[in-house]
Design a protein around this motif. Structure first.
Motif, PDB file in Angstrom:
ATOM      1  N   GLU A  58       0.830  -1.206   0.000  1.00  0.00           N
ATOM      2  CA  GLU A  58       0.000   0.000   0.000  1.00  0.00           C
ATOM      3  C   GLU A  58       0.866   1.258   0.000  1.00  0.00           C
ATOM      4  OE1 GLU A  58      -2.492  -0.443   3.429  1.00  0.00           O
ATOM      5  OE2 GLU A  58      -3.866  -1.832   2.420  1.00  0.00           O
ATOM      6  N   ALA A  59       1.932   1.253   0.792  1.00  0.00           N
ATOM      7  CA  ALA A  59       2.836   2.410   0.846  1.00  0.00           C
ATOM      8  C   ALA A  59       3.526   2.619  -0.500  1.00  0.00           C
ATOM      9  CB  ALA A  59       3.869   2.227   1.953  1.00  0.00           C
ATOM     10  N   GLU A  60       3.919   1.528  -1.155  1.00  0.00           N
ATOM     11  CA  GLU A  60       4.572   1.615  -2.456  1.00  0.00           C
ATOM     12  C   GLU A  60       3.605   2.158  -3.506  1.00  0.00           C
ATOM     13  OE1 GLU A  60       6.464  -1.570  -5.491  1.00  0.00           O
ATOM     14  OE2 GLU A  60       7.127  -1.736  -3.407  1.00  0.00           O
ATOM     15  N   GLU A  61       2.350   1.691  -3.471  1.00  0.00           N
ATOM     16  CA  GLU A  61       1.344   2.185  -4.411  1.00  0.00           C
ATOM     17  C   GLU A  61       1.060   3.666  -4.162  1.00  0.00           C
ATOM     18  OE1 GLU A  61      -1.990  -0.435  -3.926  1.00  0.00           O
ATOM     19  OE2 GLU A  61      -1.018  -2.060  -5.035  1.00  0.00           O
ATOM     20  N   ARG A  62       1.031   4.081  -2.900  1.00  0.00           N
ATOM     21  CA  ARG A  62       0.811   5.481  -2.556  1.00  0.00           C
ATOM     22  C   ARG A  62       1.953   6.350  -3.084  1.00  0.00           C
ATOM     23  NH1 ARG A  62       1.395   5.590   2.796  1.00  0.00           N
ATOM     24  NH2 ARG A  62      -0.137   3.946   2.972  1.00  0.00           N
ATOM     25  N   ARG A  63       3.214   5.870  -2.909  1.00  0.00           N
ATOM     26  CA  ARG A  63       4.370   6.615  -3.424  1.00  0.00           C
ATOM     27  C   ARG A  63       4.309   6.730  -4.948  1.00  0.00           C
ATOM     28  NH1 ARG A  63       7.250   4.008   0.753  1.00  0.00           N
ATOM     29  NH2 ARG A  63       7.781   2.262  -0.588  1.00  0.00           N
ATOM     30  N   LYS A  64       3.911   5.643  -5.625  1.00  0.00           N
ATOM     31  CA  LYS A  64       3.798   5.669  -7.082  1.00  0.00           C
ATOM     32  C   LYS A  64       2.749   6.681  -7.519  1.00  0.00           C
ATOM     33  CE  LYS A  64       5.158   1.135  -8.778  1.00  0.00           C
ATOM     34  NZ  LYS A  64       4.675  -0.134  -9.337  1.00  0.00           N
ATOM     35  N   ALA A  65       1.584   6.670  -6.847  1.00  0.00           N
ATOM     36  CA  ALA A  65       0.504   7.599  -7.196  1.00  0.00           C
ATOM     37  C   ALA A  65       0.950   9.044  -6.995  1.00  0.00           C
ATOM     38  CB  ALA A  65      -0.736   7.303  -6.355  1.00  0.00           C
ATOM     39  N   GLU A  66       1.677   9.323  -5.904  1.00  0.00           N
ATOM     40  CA  GLU A  66       2.177  10.678  -5.654  1.00  0.00           C
ATOM     41  C   GLU A  66       3.193  11.090  -6.722  1.00  0.00           C
ATOM     42  OE1 GLU A  66       3.653  10.470  -1.665  1.00  0.00           O
ATOM     43  OE2 GLU A  66       1.643  10.483  -0.791  1.00  0.00           O
ATOM     44  N   ALA A  67       4.048  10.154  -7.128  1.00  0.00           N
ATOM     45  CA  ALA A  67       5.042  10.450  -8.168  1.00  0.00           C
ATOM     46  C   ALA A  67       4.359  10.719  -9.510  1.00  0.00           C
ATOM     47  CB  ALA A  67       6.036   9.301  -8.302  1.00  0.00           C
ATOM     48  N   MET A  68       3.312   9.939  -9.820  1.00  0.00           N
ATOM     49  CA  MET A  68       2.574  10.146 -11.073  1.00  0.00           C
ATOM     50  C   MET A  68       1.866  11.501 -11.049  1.00  0.00           C
ATOM     51  SD  MET A  68       3.242   7.671 -13.039  1.00  0.00           S
ATOM     52  CE  MET A  68       2.000   7.713 -14.308  1.00  0.00           C
ATOM     53  N   GLU A  69       1.297  11.872  -9.913  1.00  0.00           N
ATOM     54  CA  GLU A  69       0.614  13.162  -9.779  1.00  0.00           C
ATOM     55  C   GLU A  69       1.612  14.300  -9.942  1.00  0.00           C
ATOM     56  OE1 GLU A  69      -2.488  15.632  -9.640  1.00  0.00           O
ATOM     57  OE2 GLU A  69      -2.652  13.457  -9.592  1.00  0.00           O
ATOM     58  N   ALA A  70       2.797  14.151  -9.345  1.00  0.00           N
ATOM     59  CA  ALA A  70       3.834  15.177  -9.483  1.00  0.00           C
ATOM     60  C   ALA A  70       4.287  15.285 -10.938  1.00  0.00           C
ATOM     61  CB  ALA A  70       5.015  14.861  -8.572  1.00  0.00           C
ATOM     62  N   ALA A  71       4.368  14.149 -11.635  1.00  0.00           N
ATOM     63  CA  ALA A  71       4.773  14.154 -13.041  1.00  0.00           C
ATOM     64  C   ALA A  71       3.721  14.844 -13.912  1.00  0.00           C
ATOM     65  CB  ALA A  71       5.015  12.735 -13.524  1.00  0.00           C
ATOM     66  N   LYS A  72       2.438  14.684 -13.565  1.00  0.00           N
ATOM     67  CA  LYS A  72       1.369  15.339 -14.331  1.00  0.00           C
ATOM     68  C   LYS A  72       1.446  16.855 -14.189  1.00  0.00           C
ATOM     69  CE  LYS A  72      -2.129  11.734 -13.919  1.00  0.00           C
ATOM     70  NZ  LYS A  72      -3.402  11.390 -13.269  1.00  0.00           N
ATOM     71  N   ASN A  73       1.798  17.331 -12.988  1.00  0.00           N
ATOM     72  CA  ASN A  73       1.840  18.763 -12.719  1.00  0.00           C
ATOM     73  C   ASN A  73       3.131  19.433 -13.196  1.00  0.00           C
ATOM     74  OD1 ASN A  73      -0.659  18.576 -11.523  1.00  0.00           O
ATOM     75  ND2 ASN A  73       0.185  18.210  -9.491  1.00  0.00           N
ATOM     76  N   ARG A  74       4.065  18.633 -13.673  1.00  0.00           N
ATOM     77  CA  ARG A  74       5.343  19.149 -14.119  1.00  0.00           C
ATOM     78  C   ARG A  74       5.171  19.831 -15.479  1.00  0.00           C
ATOM     79  NH1 ARG A  74      10.547  15.203 -14.117  1.00  0.00           N
ATOM     80  NH2 ARG A  74      12.082  16.822 -13.954  1.00  0.00           N
ATOM     81  N   PRO A  75       5.802  20.976 -15.691  1.00  0.00           N
ATOM     82  CA  PRO A  75       5.650  21.652 -16.987  1.00  0.00           C
ATOM     83  C   PRO A  75       6.256  20.831 -18.116  1.00  0.00           C
ATOM     84  CG  PRO A  75       7.313  22.756 -15.650  1.00  0.00           C
ATOM     85  CD  PRO A  75       6.682  21.695 -14.788  1.00  0.00           C
ATOM     86  N   GLU A  76       5.740  21.048 -19.293  1.00  0.00           N
ATOM     87  CA  GLU A  76       6.222  20.340 -20.482  1.00  0.00           C
ATOM     88  C   GLU A  76       7.691  20.690 -20.717  1.00  0.00           C
ATOM     89  OE1 GLU A  76       5.795  17.648 -23.422  1.00  0.00           O
ATOM     90  OE2 GLU A  76       4.175  18.266 -22.105  1.00  0.00           O
ATOM     91  N   PRO A  77       8.553  19.687 -20.930  1.00  0.00           N
ATOM     92  CA  PRO A  77       9.969  20.003 -21.138  1.00  0.00           C
ATOM     93  C   PRO A  77      10.176  20.735 -22.461  1.00  0.00           C
ATOM     94  CG  PRO A  77       9.573  17.679 -21.513  1.00  0.00           C
ATOM     95  CD  PRO A  77       8.293  18.256 -20.994  1.00  0.00           C
ATOM     96  N   LYS A  78      11.092  21.665 -22.447  1.00  0.00           N
ATOM     97  CA  LYS A  78      11.421  22.388 -23.665  1.00  0.00           C
ATOM     98  C   LYS A  78      12.786  21.927 -24.138  1.00  0.00           C
ATOM     99  CE  LYS A  78       8.700  26.487 -22.838  1.00  0.00           C
ATOM    100  NZ  LYS A  78       8.709  27.951 -22.873  1.00  0.00           N
ATOM    101  N   SER A  79      13.009  22.022 -25.445  1.00  0.00           N
ATOM    102  CA  SER A  79      14.287  21.572 -25.980  1.00  0.00           C
ATOM    103  C   SER A  79      15.386  22.560 -25.621  1.00  0.00           C
ATOM    104  CB  SER A  79      14.178  21.392 -27.492  1.00  0.00           C
ATOM    105  OG  SER A  79      13.791  22.605 -28.074  1.00  0.00           O
ATOM    106  N   CYS A  80      16.547  22.040 -25.341  1.00  0.00           N
ATOM    107  CA  CYS A  80      17.675  22.874 -24.928  1.00  0.00           C
ATOM    108  C   CYS A  80      18.602  23.092 -26.127  1.00  0.00           C
ATOM    109  CB  CYS A  80      18.445  22.188 -23.800  1.00  0.00           C
ATOM    110  SG  CYS A  80      19.883  23.128 -23.259  1.00  0.00           S
TER     111      CYS A  80
END
Length: 157
Positions: A58-80
């Protein structure tokens, strides 16, 4: 007489030994201590092993869900434009000039306050850092080229 013996040999509920703090149960007149299982560097009573695995999953699934949520809120990467001479996706946190969600050069240029209408790609001019000449997806582009904005702010001073 046989029934009494069978009843006496049934194990009792688990209890805690006040002297040692270990769990035990009585089987007749014999004290049976619970088997301890060592997992992940800690000892767990065998009867609690299934619950331990359930809580860990359950803790591992919770960490995964939090990481996925953080990834969704991350801005779109721009090319360098500095990545190996070609437009590849910015490495973000791995990049030495990447700070607080965007390119540090672009942040410095934004702080200069010079407004420009368009990127230097108009009038058939190409970006000197990009082999493709695209500005809209560039990490340095934010309502205009950050390098042109920096140059404009230093010329005006």
């Amino acid at each position: 007489m046989q029934r009494i013996k069978d009843k006496e040999l049934e194990p009792t509920e688990w209890q805690v030994d006040p002297k040692t703090g270990e769990r035990f149960r009585m089987i007749g007149k014999i004290k049976e201590y619970e088997l301890m299982v060592r997992i992940d560097g800690i000892e767990i009573p065998q009867s609690q092993l299934a619950d331990y695995h359930k809580r860990k999953k359950e803790a591992e699934e919770r960490r995964k869900a939090e990481a996925m949520e953080a990834a969704k809120n991350r801005p779109e990467p721009k090319s360098c434009p500095f990545a190996n001479g070609c437009n590849t996706t910015c490495k973000r946190e791995g990049c030495k000039i990447f700070a607080n969600g965007k390119c540090a050069l672009a942040t410095i240029a934004d702080a200069s306050g010079v407004e420009i209408e368009e990127a230097p790609a108009k009038d058939n001019r190409k970006c000197p850092f990009s082999i493709y000449g695209h500005c809209k997806g560039c990490a340095l582009y934010n309502k205009g080229c950050a390098i042109v904005r920096l140059a404009a702010s230093t010329i005006n001073k």
